[in-house]
Each structure stands twice: as structure tokens, then as C-alpha cells.
Design an enzyme around this catalytic site. Structure first.
Site, PDB file in Angstrom:
ATOM      1  N   ASP A 549      -6.831  -7.051  -9.982  1.00 38.79           N
ATOM      2  CA  ASP A 549      -6.067  -7.400  -8.790  1.00 38.79           C
ATOM      3  C   ASP A 549      -6.829  -7.063  -7.502  1.00 38.79           C
ATOM      4  O   ASP A 549      -6.285  -6.474  -6.582  1.00 38.79           O
ATOM      5  CB  ASP A 549      -4.690  -6.704  -8.810  1.00 38.79           C
ATOM      6  CG  ASP A 549      -3.734  -7.320  -7.791  1.00 38.79           C
ATOM      7  OD1 ASP A 549      -4.030  -8.439  -7.297  1.00 38.79           O
ATOM      8  OD2 ASP A 549      -2.714  -6.684  -7.480  1.00 38.79           O
ATOM      9  N   HIS A 587       1.294   2.692  -9.125  1.00 34.44           N
ATOM     10  CA  HIS A 587       0.551   2.451 -10.368  1.00 34.44           C
ATOM     11  C   HIS A 587      -0.915   2.829 -10.271  1.00 34.44           C
ATOM     12  O   HIS A 587      -1.454   2.982  -9.181  1.00 34.44           O
ATOM     13  CB  HIS A 587       0.662   0.968 -10.763  1.00 34.44           C
ATOM     14  CG  HIS A 587       0.324   0.038  -9.631  1.00 34.44           C
ATOM     15  ND1 HIS A 587       1.287  -0.597  -8.884  1.00 34.44           N
ATOM     16  CD2 HIS A 587      -0.863  -0.337  -9.108  1.00 34.44           C
ATOM     17  CE1 HIS A 587       0.706  -1.335  -7.957  1.00 34.44           C
ATOM     18  NE2 HIS A 587      -0.605  -1.187  -8.076  1.00 34.44           N
ATOM     19  N   LEU A 693       0.894   2.461   2.293  1.00 33.09           N
ATOM     20  CA  LEU A 693       1.533   2.723   1.009  1.00 33.09           C
ATOM     21  C   LEU A 693       1.922   1.389   0.388  1.00 33.09           C
ATOM     22  O   LEU A 693       2.823   0.694   0.876  1.00 33.09           O
ATOM     23  CB  LEU A 693       2.765   3.599   1.196  1.00 33.09           C
ATOM     24  CG  LEU A 693       2.512   4.990   1.796  1.00 33.09           C
ATOM     25  CD1 LEU A 693       3.822   5.761   1.938  1.00 33.09           C
ATOM     26  CD2 LEU A 693       1.524   5.789   0.939  1.00 33.09           C
ATOM     27  N   ASP A 694       1.223   1.061  -0.683  1.00 35.23           N
ATOM     28  CA  ASP A 694       1.451  -0.220  -1.339  1.00 35.23           C
ATOM     29  C   ASP A 694       2.468  -0.024  -2.464  1.00 35.23           C
ATOM     30  O   ASP A 694       2.406   0.967  -3.198  1.00 35.23           O
ATOM     31  CB  ASP A 694       0.110  -0.711  -1.912  1.00 35.23           C
ATOM     32  CG  ASP A 694       0.241  -2.030  -2.622  1.00 35.23           C
ATOM     33  OD1 ASP A 694       0.224  -3.058  -1.929  1.00 35.23           O
ATOM     34  OD2 ASP A 694       0.369  -2.027  -3.868  1.00 35.23           O
ATOM     35  N   GLU A 735       4.254  -0.727   3.197  1.00 36.83           N
ATOM     36  CA  GLU A 735       4.115  -2.173   2.969  1.00 36.83           C
ATOM     37  C   GLU A 735       5.238  -2.632   2.068  1.00 36.83           C
ATOM     38  O   GLU A 735       5.319  -2.225   0.915  1.00 36.83           O
ATOM     39  CB  GLU A 735       2.751  -2.447   2.323  1.00 36.83           C
ATOM     40  CG  GLU A 735       2.424  -3.897   2.201  1.00 36.83           C
ATOM     41  CD  GLU A 735       2.615  -4.465   0.809  1.00 36.83           C
ATOM     42  OE1 GLU A 735       2.248  -5.628   0.604  1.00 36.83           O
ATOM     43  OE2 GLU A 735       3.144  -3.772  -0.084  1.00 36.83           O
ATOM     44  N   HIS A 792      -4.058 -10.348   3.132  1.00 37.05           N
ATOM     45  CA  HIS A 792      -4.661 -10.758   1.861  1.00 37.05           C
ATOM     46  C   HIS A 792      -3.612 -11.380   0.941  1.00 37.05           C
ATOM     47  O   HIS A 792      -3.957 -12.007  -0.042  1.00 37.05           O
ATOM     48  CB  HIS A 792      -5.314  -9.554   1.179  1.00 37.05           C
ATOM     49  CG  HIS A 792      -4.321  -8.521   0.762  1.00 37.05           C
ATOM     50  ND1 HIS A 792      -3.657  -7.718   1.661  1.00 37.05           N
ATOM     51  CD2 HIS A 792      -3.850  -8.175  -0.459  1.00 37.05           C
ATOM     52  CE1 HIS A 792      -2.829  -6.928   1.015  1.00 37.05           C
ATOM     53  NE2 HIS A 792      -2.922  -7.174  -0.271  1.00 37.05           N
ATOM     54  N   ASP A 793      -2.321 -11.166   1.251  1.00 35.34           N
ATOM     55  CA  ASP A 793      -1.249 -11.844   0.524  1.00 35.34           C
ATOM     56  C   ASP A 793      -0.854 -13.094   1.302  1.00 35.34           C
ATOM     57  O   ASP A 793      -1.494 -13.443   2.280  1.00 35.34           O
ATOM     58  CB  ASP A 793      -0.044 -10.909   0.393  1.00 35.34           C
ATOM     59  CG  ASP A 793      -0.263  -9.854  -0.693  1.00 35.34           C
ATOM     60  OD1 ASP A 793      -1.074 -10.105  -1.608  1.00 35.34           O
ATOM     61  OD2 ASP A 793       0.372  -8.787  -0.613  1.00 35.34           O
ATOM     62  N   GLN A 877       5.947 -16.290  -1.524  1.00 35.54           N
ATOM     63  CA  GLN A 877       5.009 -16.327  -0.399  1.00 35.54           C
ATOM     64  C   GLN A 877       4.309 -17.678  -0.382  1.00 35.54           C
ATOM     65  O   GLN A 877       4.083 -18.272  -1.431  1.00 35.54           O
ATOM     66  CB  GLN A 877       3.946 -15.237  -0.547  1.00 35.54           C
ATOM     67  CG  GLN A 877       4.498 -13.839  -0.391  1.00 35.54           C
ATOM     68  CD  GLN A 877       3.456 -12.757  -0.638  1.00 35.54           C
ATOM     69  OE1 GLN A 877       2.350 -13.031  -1.128  1.00 35.54           O
ATOM     70  NE2 GLN A 877       3.802 -11.521  -0.325  1.00 35.54           N
TER      71      GLN A 877
END
Ligand SMILES: Cc1cc2nc3c(=O)[nH]c(=O)nc-3n(C[C@H](O)[C@H](O)[C@H](O)COP(=O)(O)OP(=O)(O)OC[C@H]3O[C@@H](n4cnc5c(N)ncnc54)[C@H](O)[C@@H]3O)c2cc1C
Length: 1006
Positions: A549, A587, A693-694, A735, A792-793, A877
Site C-alpha cells: 500500500d 495496523h 494519524l492514519d 486523517e 495521495h487518495d 472517492q
């Protein structure tokens, strides 16, 4: 305690050592030379340096070895053009001219009386009266500068070190090698005699490289000394002289300084054969420095006769040179290292080792002395363990001194060029000689010649634009954009953010390997002239070793992926930009040591509690259909991953995202230990100022809930994370793509959030020519937010739910897809009962069947009723570059950016957006949907794109946003605000008009 090792006993090293000793720090100082220099070198101690040194050496002392600077005379071919008087310090008695004949020629009564005084002494150099208050060390009423030769300054410092602190310079000793200890606690140095014999090891707490322009420390670090060497040849001579009216007898001096040196006076004159300057050598009577930009006019090694010829033929000076004390020639370098700190803050550079530049202004040594004083007090505290966050204090050395070095390089360069270019005659000499390249060209930070700029000052399109496949051909940006491009902003002060706060300057978001291949390439890209002043902070997408990813499956946070670079390179960027680094709360990679240990040892593993067992959430064996329906998922399957442990047993674990992203439980002991250690690593090793913070919302797994953003757990976790990073002055950026109310709530709790609603609201405003939904959003959106048009998304659909009119979003979707853009879907489980009632599920039968297969694959972890349902997908998205989304129209694109920059919050620009990149369909076909907006730019391609007018205008817009003081104020939008206006209230109003094709930006200082 290990000593601080100072390498180099020039003025900077001696000052550093003296201040360290003064503060009680153990210090060693070595120098390769067997004896102190006897050369004059630097000639002026400016007032700031007198003050800087005052705690060590009373300013009055310098009168015993020097003279106050009193004036500068500017001449043209030796004939006085202007005189700049510097007020003499109170109590200082004006001393006689050195040249009686010249003084006699001068008309004024005072000068005549001076001449009389001069006659009284053989050479007129009676001792200057030293103001009393300076003799006794007062720092009040200091002269602007003292003419003192460098050898005398070094002499004073050597004496001070020896007599006051018992420290001798260890001479004839060179630093041959060094290495920073693995735990970064010290530096192991190898010293040798200068001839290479007698090697010895020294463990130092810190290593300070004050070893001059050819610094061994800098070379051993492998650090680039970026900059340029000017193509001008300068000659230098120190001479004894006598005044002799027979020299230059044909010229009667019309002013004393035309005829000879005046006490405390600098004399500068362009001549037919190049710029020249005369400077008295402090108190060394009858000695002068002549400096001469001879270029081709004196081709061989300079001799005293060459200088005499210069004085006799091209000036009116009545000086007879009698003895050459020092003859030399040199070229001017303008160079600076990017970082003054290396080796995890254990190795520091100061003085000429860190920056060198033109001697114009006499600032080199002065800047270095002030570096040393700035560094030494910090180092003394840190070395003694008295500064809590040592690296943070040392970081301020870089923050405070690097910009000064850069400024001095710029200003001394300007001064040099101004002196050489202002006079028309000099211009003639320059142009008619064959050395025009030396003055006319400029070089960028990488030393590349940029002299090909066209005469109107505008950069041309790159010649190879045709070959630059991704550089879209476009019209020149319309004239009406010019007001953006800085005219109104010029002269306004740059506003800085406090070190603890989040930079209010435009943020660049990028992968480390998206422009070029690694951090080193990214750094080189960011150093280009075009980018200066455009960004204040830098968001680095994941830089850690990862298994998927695009970095979002991190193996560890303790290291930088070696293919991308190392922490030192991150630190260097951190010195230039406020850094925002990624942390994935939810994760880690199955390749992580913790997960591998768990695979190996199962429940006996120390890390067993770190991973979320399916059975811990669903003790009954698995969720029912009703429970599964509630769970917020990110894939068209239940969030479970079955792993096989070393003993052969099968263990279902919670798995929200891909199989390369195993969920962790930060509420468990080991999960929290990992979280805390990783966050500390980002603060300490990564020097982050902002941590993004993802996926943090997914950590709250509770049966019967959505398992997303569950209260109070999620808030408790955020508070715990905040407590870890707060002592480092680091702030948190959460985020989350969700209903906009969640972001408002997060911001209310003091967290930074993203404005993910803006991209689609902006498209909506521009496409439907209505600003109302956008204006409404701006009136309610958080102020503590990072605004985005691209990331980036993709552009979030959930984020605008309830904000844009219902019909508008599918319409935007259609136009995005028509242009080749893509849709990224989110998925949710539909139980059987609803499945039958949901007509769209029938329409999308294949989708439902396929996801039913995924249910079958994990059926043993579910209640049987789950298998009757299916997963349904809806747009999550839209994926496209923002430039493409706006039809690749530069006008529309810049308007969108202008609005973004003017909306509440801090603007962020994604790297593809910075370069106005278009959809990368090929990459998307080879990879994932999101790759459409993840084009890889080679350095050449990126450099080419920087020349595009749309990119240049965007960069100007960034600089405008960064510099204008209005943006330090408050933005004012409410329901009464006309939809086409925004007001930033600080010192002024800034307005922009949304709907008109021409959109002037008006700014004023009031
Ligand atoms: C002609 C001239 C005129 C100048 N005029 C001015 C002026 O008017 N005003 C001003 O501010 N500046 C002036 N400067 C600049 C000024 O001289 C320098 O900026 C200043 O000397 C820098 O001091 P430093 O201590 O950083 O380096 P240096 O003075 O170069 O000292 C470095 C020391 O490190 C030692 N060294 C090097 N390598 C090693 C090693 N491996 N191990 C141990 N020791 C080592 C060297 O022997 C040397 O003693 C002038 C320079 C020149 C050449």
C-alpha cells in the site's frame, strides 16, 4: 564527561572553545597548524561581534590592537565620489590624517588642523584615545566596528583560553576520521599529527567542525557544500608603505582620502583595471591591505610592483609600497551546507566550514564568531544534560544561524555586484573585457549556470519541452494573474510560525520517491530556485520499510526505508521545512518483527496481545448478520484474516484493510508499548513537528457497534497519544474521511484535521457557477485544518455528504469518469432481508455474487445467517489529478488554488498538483485506481514542469500566501458574507472574486 572536541583554532573555533569553557563545559581544541596565523585575513570586528565577544573580552580591549571604523570613501578611478561617515564612539578623539600632503590639499579648517597634528608625529599615527567606558568593558556606545586584524583577534582568544581557562590549543594535530557511536551518545575521533604520524583516539561528547572553508569534518561527513565559485580573479596584498608626494605627482588630491589612507577609513574605487579597495591594517602602523579584482589585467602571480602600478596609474594615491607582507590571489565562493547539524546532532559545523561568501562587507569571520557563540551556550547545557530535549535546543542553532548564513551570502554577493556594476565605467570595463560571464551569469544552488535567462528577466520555456511528455502544453497564464504574482506583496514581512505551532505556510505533500527516486533527489528538487519560499512545511508520505500500500504497511518506525534514504536526510529537510510524518495507528505489516514473533510463538509471544483476535471480539465464534451489518468495513469482505501459526494452528485476526496491514490493538500493553515507541521515534529520530494519524478511527473494536470511532475509547487513545508527543512540541493531525461533523468535533478537541470537503465543493462551485455550498462550508468549517484539493487518495464523497446538493455529486462523478478518472468504492454488508429489498443489489448482481464468494471463504468465522447477505459497493472517492479534473485549464486551476489558499486553515499542495500533473492512465492500468494521481516524476521532468507558467504562477501564489501578513489574522465568513468574498482580517482585507473569469486579488498593507 567526554569533552566537546573543537576542530580548528581559527577565530570561530577559538570563540566556540572559549564560550564552552566559560560555561564550564570540558573542551579540547586542536589545530592542524603548528603555530597561530600571522596573516591579517579578516580586518573588521563589527559592533555585533564586539557585543557577542563582550562576555569574554571587554570591548574596550580592542582599542589596544585596533581602530574604530569611521568612514568609507567611494571613488571612481581614484576620484572621490561619495563619503559615508560613521559616527565616532563618544569620547573618541579624531586622529590626524596619515598623509600630511593630502591633508594640506584639503580645504576645510578642521582637516588643516589635522594635518598640523600629523606633522607633529613622524607618520601621523598617534595612539587613539580610548573611550573610558569601553576600556572598562561597558558595551554601551560601541563603535560601528573595529579595524583589528584576524591574527590579533586569534591572539587575544588564545591568551584568554590559556590564562583564564587553562586550555592550550593542541597544535600540529589533525582530525583524520570520526564515527558517531551507534547509540548516538558520543563521537569517536581519530587524531593524528599533521604529518599523519602518532595516531590517537579521542571520545568526544560532541564534535564541532570549525576547520574553515576546506573543512575536514564536512568532507568526512560527505556533506555537499552547495553553491558556486564566481568567475572573478581577486588579488590581495598586505604592504608596508610610506606616503610620498612624488608618487602620482600629476594628481593633486582634492580630498585627503584620495591621496592616502585615513585613519579608520575604507577606500573603494572602481578603476579602468578592476575594482580595488584599501583598508588600514588595524593598529599596525604604516600597513595597508590592497584588494583588487584584477581579472585578466594582471595575468601572472601578483607582485608588489603590480600593486604599485595599480595605485600609481589608476588612482590618485600617493602611497609608496615598501614591503610586501602577504601576496595572494583567490576566487570568491558562495556556498553553504544545508544543515549545520549531523550525526544525530553530535557533529556540528560553524564558521567557514558551514558558509563562505564574498568578502564584501567583511562579514565572514563575524558571522562565524556569532555562530560559535550561539552554538556554545546550547552545547554546554546539552553536554551537561541540563537541556531536557537536547536535540531540540541544538536544532535552534540550525534554525537561528542557517538563515543568517544564507542572508549574509545573499547580501555580500549583492554588495559585491552592486559595487562592480553601479558605476557606468565599471560596466564598460566589464562588458568590453572578455570576462563578461563572470559578472553577468548567475548560478543556482547546484552550481548550474542559469545565465541563459532572457533579457526581460523571464525564464524561457525549457528548450526540450517537446520531449517532456508530461509537461502539458498550455497558453501563457493570462496577464490578469499578475497581481497574484507578488507585486503587492513585495516588501511585506515574511511571517513565521512559532516553533511549537503548526506552520502557517503552504505545505507540500509528497512521497519521498515521487520526484526523483529518494530523499536525496527530493532534497535536490526542493533546493531549486523556483521553489524557494513556496513551502513552509513538508508532509512526507510513509518513509519507513513497508510491504504494501505504497508505504502504508509499515514494518517499523525506527528506520527509514534504505531505498529512500536515512534519518540524516530527513533531518536536513526538517531544517528547511516543518516536517509532518505518518503514523498508522491501526495496523502494521505482517513482516514486522512483532508479528513474525507472534507467528512463531503464538500466545507465548511477548507480542500476542498486540494483535486483535477475532475471538476476543466475537467470543460466540463470529458476528451475526445484524452485527456484521453494523461493522464499518474497507473491503468487500468481513474484516478477518486467518493466519497459520508455527504450531500449525489457525488463528483468525481482525484485518480492516489489506492482508499486508494487520490490525493492532493499541489498548493492549504491548500494542501501546509499540505505539509509544514508534511515536517517540518519529519525534526524536524523525524530528516531526506534526504527526498525521492514519486510520485511527478503526482501532475501537466492540461487538454490536460500527467498530469505528467508538467513544470514549477513541478520545482516550488520542489523549494518550497527545501526551506522548506533546513534550516534543509535536501536534497531531487526524486523517479521517467521514461526515464533516466528525472533523469539526476533532478540531474542537484541539486536533488538526483535513478539509476533505473542499475538493468536491470547489469542483461543484466552478462547474455549476454557484458559490453558495462552498461559502456555507467555509462559514462552518474548522479553522484548525489543513486544506486540500488533492492528496495521495481521491476526492472524498462522504466528506461532502450534506454539504453539496444531492444531485450535484453524481453529476461531478460523470464528468470525472468521462475524462478517464476513476471511482474508488467503499463497501458495506447487506443482510439477506435487505438484500432482497434493495433493487440496486439486483442490478449489481455480479458485484453481490462476487462478494458473497468472499463471505463463503471466511464462513467458519461468521454466524450462518451472514452467508445469506452480500457486500454492496458505493462510491467512496473520485480519483483524478485536480488539474485534469479542471479540464487541464490553467486559469481554472489557479483560481481553485487561489480560493483554497484564501480559505480558513493552512493550505496543502500535493506534489502532482504542484507540478499541475495530468492523469497517469498508464500507471493506473498497471497498478491501482489511486495511481492515476501518483505519477512518478524524474528530476528532469520535474525541473521541466517547474518552467511551466501555470506552475510558476502557483509557486508565486504560494509565496504570496506565505508572506502576506493578512494570513496571520482571522478569516471572516458568515452567512452575511457575499458568496464571492472572503475577508482575512489582520492588517488589511484580501478579496477575491469567484465567478468572474478575471479574478484580481487586491491586497494592501493597511
Ligand atoms: C583575505 C581575506 C580577507 C577577509 N576579510 C574578512 C573581514 O574583513 N571580515 C570578516 O568577517 N571576514 C573576513 N574574511 C573571512 C575570514 O577570514 C574567515 O571567515 C574566517 O577566518 C573563518 O574563520 P574559521 O575559524 O571558520 O576558519 P579558519 O580561519 O579558516 O580556521 C580554520 C582552522 O582550522 C584548522 N584546520 C583545518 N583542517 C583541520 C583539521 N583536519 N584538523 C585540525 N585543524 C584543522 C586550520 O589550520 C585553521 O586554523 C577574510 C578572509 C580572507 C582570506
Amino acid at each position: 564527561m567526554d569533552p566537546v572536541l573543537v576542530v580548528g583554532a581559527g577565530p570561530v573555533g577559538l570563540t566556540a572553545a572559549a564560550f564552552l569553557a566559560h560555561a564550564g563545559a570540558p573542551v579540547r581544541i586542536i589545530d592542524a597548524n603548528a603555530a597561530p596565523t600571522t596573516l591579517s585575513k579578516a580586518l573588521v570586528l563589527w559592533r555585533r561581534s564586539l557585543l557577542t565577544l563582550a562576555p569574554l573580552i571587554p570591548p574596550g580591549y580592542w582599542h589596544s590592537v585596533g581602530e574604530p571604523v569611521l568612514a568609507a570613501c567611494f571613488a571612481d578611478n581614484g576620484e572621490l565620489a561619495a563619503q559615508l561617515q560613521v559616527p565616532a564612539p563618544p569620547g573618541y578623539t579624531q586622529q590626524p590624517h596619515l598623509n600630511a600632503a593630502a591633508a594640506a590639499a584639503a580645504p576645510s579648517a578642521s582637516e588643516a588642523s589635522d594635518a598640523g597634528d600629523a606633522a607633529a608625529g613622524k607618520d601621523g599615527q598617534a595612539a587613539a584615545a580610548v573611550p573610558e567606558q569601553q576600556q572598562c568593558g561597558s558595551v554601551h556606545a560601541l563603535p560601528a566596528g573595529m579595524l583589528v586584524v584576524q591574527a590579533d583577534i586569534e591572539g587575544a582568544l588564545v591568551t584568554l583560553l590559556r590564562d583564564s581557562y587553562g586550555i592550550e590549543v593542541q597544535r600540529n594535530t589533525s582530525l583524520a576520521a570520526f564515527s558517531v557511536a551507534e547509540d548516538s551518545s558520543s563521537v569517536l575521533c581519530t587524531l593524528t599529527d599533521t604529518d599523519g604520524s602518532n595516531q590517537q583516539q579521542l571520545r568526544a561528547s560532541y564534535l564541532v567542525g570549525c576547520d574553515g572553508g576546506r573543512s575536514a569534518v564536512r568532507k568526512l561527513l560527505g556533506v555537499q557544500f552547495a553553491g558556486t565559485t564566481l568567475d572573478q580573479r581577486w588579488l590581495l596584498g598586505d604592504f608596508r608603505y610610506e606616503v610620498d608626494a612624488a608618487v602620482n605627482a600629476a594628481h593633486t588630491p582634492q580630498h585627503p582620502c584620495e591621496g592616502s589612507l585615513q585613519r579608520g577609513t575604507l577606500f573603494i574605487s572602481p578603476t579602468d583595471v578592476g575594482l580595488m579597495g584599501l583598508i588600514p591594517l588595524g593598529k599596525r602602523q604604516g600597513q595597508v591591505r590592497v584588494i583588487w579584482n584584477a581579472d585578466a589585467h594582471c595575468p601572472g602571480e601578483p607582485t608588489m610592483q603590480d600593486f604599485q602600478q595599480l595605485l600609481s596609474t589608476h588612482t590618485r594615491q600617493q602611497m609608496r609600497l615598501t614591503e610586501a607582507l602577504w601576496l595572494s590571489e583567490f576566487k570568491i565562493n558562495e556556498r553553504q551546507v544545508q544543515s549545520y547539524l549531523h550525526g544525530n546532532g553530535r557533529v556540528l559545523l560553524a564558521g567557514d566550514a558551514a558558509h563562505i561568501h564574498s568578502p564584501a562587507g567583511g562579514l565572514g569571520m563575524n558571522t562565524g564568531l556569532q555562530d560559535a557563540a550561539n552554538l556554545a551556550w546550547k552545547l554546554s547545557l546539552v553536554a551537561a544534560g541540563e537541556a531536557a530535549a537536547g536535540w531540540q535546543l541544538l536544532d535552534t542553532y540550525q534554525e537561528e544561524r542557517h538563515p543568517v548564513g544564507a542572508h549574509v551570502i545573499r547580501m555580500s554577493g549583492l554588495l559585491l555586484r552592486a559595487n562592480a556594476l553601479r558605476n557606468p565605467f565599471v560596466r564598460f570595463v566589464r562588458n568590453s573585457s572578455n570576462s563578461s560571464s563572470s559578472n553577468g551569469s548567475s548560478s543556482n544552488a547546484n552550481g548550474h549556470d542559469s545565465s541563459s535567462s532572457t533579457t526581460n528577466g523571464k525564464k524561457p520555456y525549457p528548450k526540450d519541452e517537446q520531449e517532456c511528455s508530461k509537461c502539458v502544453k498550455e497558453q501563457r497564464v493570462d496577464e490578469n494573474l499578475k497581481p497574484i504574482c507578488g507585486r503587492d506583496a513585495e516588501g511585506l514581512p515574511q511571517h513565521h510560525t512559532s516553533r511549537r505551532g503548526v506552520s502557517n505556510q503552504v505545505q507540500l505533500s509528497t512521497y519521498a520517491d515521487a520526484i526523483g527516486d529518494n530523499l536525496s533527489d527530493l532534497t535536490a528538487f526542493l533546493q531549486q530556485d523556483e521553489l524557494q519560499g513556496a513551502f513552509g512545511s513538508l508532509h512526507l508520505l510513509p518513509i519507513y520499510p513497508s510491504t504494501g500500500d505504497r508505504g502504508f504497511a509499515p514494518v517499523t518506525y525506527q528506520e527509514v526505508d534504505p531505498q529512500m534514504g536515512n534519518w540524516d536526510q530527513v533531518h536536513s529537510l526538517g531544517h528547511e521545512y516543518q516536517l509532518c510524518l505518518e503514523y498508522m495507528v491501526n495496523h502494521i505489516s505482517p513482516g514486522s518483527p512483532q508479528f513474525q514473533d507472534y507467528l512463531q510463538h503464538g500466545e507465548a509471544s511477548r507480542y500476542a496481545s498486540m494483535f486483535v483476535k477475532w475471538r476476543d471480539i466475537w467470543p460466540e465464534g463470529g458476528p451475526s448478520a445484524d452485527e456484521l451489518e453494523k461493522v464499518r468495513t474497507r473491503k468487500p469482505a468481513p474484516p478477518v484474516l486467518s493466519v497459520t501459526l508455527a504450531d500449525g494452528s489457525c488463528m483468525p485476526l481482525w484485518n480492516t484493510f489489506s492482508d499486508q496491514q494487520v490490525d493492532i490493538n493499541p489498548f493492549s500493553e504491548e500494542g501501546w508499548a509499540f505505539t509509544e515507541a514508534s511515536l517517540r521515534s518519529l519525534c526524536e529520530k524523525g524530528r516531526a513537528r506534526l504527526i498525521r494519524l492514519d486510520a485511527f478511527g478503526y482501532v475501537t473494536k466492540k461487538a454490536g457497534t460500527s467498530c469505528f470511532m467508538q467513544s470514549p475509547e477513541v478520545w482516550q487513545l488520542l489523549e494518550r497519544i497527545k501526551a506522548v508527543v506533546k513534550p516534543y512540541g509535536v501536534q497531531l493531525l487526524c486523517e479521517v474521511h467521514e461526515d464533516f461533523k466528525l472533523n469539526i468535533e476533532l478540531a474542537r478537541h484541539g486536533y488538526w484535521v483535513y478539509d476533505f470537503a473542499l475538493p468536491l465543493l470547489m469542483l461543484h462551485a466552478l462547474k455549476f457557477k454557484t458559490a453558495e455550498p462552498l461559502r456555507h462550508w467555509l462559514s462552518i468549517c474548522p479553522r484548525r485544518q489543513i486544506t486540500t484539493l488533492d492528496t495521495h487518495d481521491g476526492m472524498g464523497v462522504d466528506d461532502v455528504a450534506g454539504l453539496a446538493p444531492l444531485a450535484a455529486v453524481p453529476e461531478l462523478e460523470r464528468s470525472i469518469v468521462c475524462r478517464g478518472g476513476s471511482i474508488n468504492y467503499k463497501h458495506f454488508y447487506v443482510p439477506a432481508a435487505q438484500f432482497e429489498a434493495d433493487a440496486s443489489c439486483d442490478d449489481g448482481g455480479e458485484q453481490c455474487r462476487r462478494s458473497s464468494d468472499t463471505l463463503q471463504q471466511v464462513s467458519q468465522f461468521l454466524q450462518p445467517d451472514c452467508l445469506q447477505g452480500c457486500y454492496k459497493s458505493v462510491p467512496h472517492q473520485y480519483n483524478e489529478t485536480y488539474f485534469s479534473a479542471l479540464g487541464e485549464d490553467p486559469q481554472q486551476y489557479l483560481l481553485a488554488r487561489a480560493i483554497q489558499f484564501f480559505t480558513p486553515g493552512v493550505p496543502m499542495v500535493y506534489y502532482v498538483g504542484l507540478l499541475a500533473g495530468v492523469d497517469d492512465i498508464e500507471l493506473m492500468k498497471r497498478g491501482s485506481i489511486r495511481d492515476i494521481n501518483r505519477h512518478h516524476f524524474s528530476l528532469e521532468e520535474a525541473a521541466c514542469c517547474l518552467q511551466r507558467p501555470v506552475v510558476q504562477a502557483l509557486l508565486e501564489l504560494c509565496r504570496f500566501r506565505n508572506r502576506h501578513p493578512a494570513f496571520t489574522g482571522r478569516v471572516f465568513v458568515d452567512d452575511a458574507t457575499p458568496p464571492h468574498e472572503l475577508h482575512w482580517l489582520a492588517y488589511q482585507h484580501v478579496k477575491r472574486r469567484l465567478l468572474a473569469r478575471a479574478y484580481p486579488i487586491c491586497a494592501s498593507k493597511q
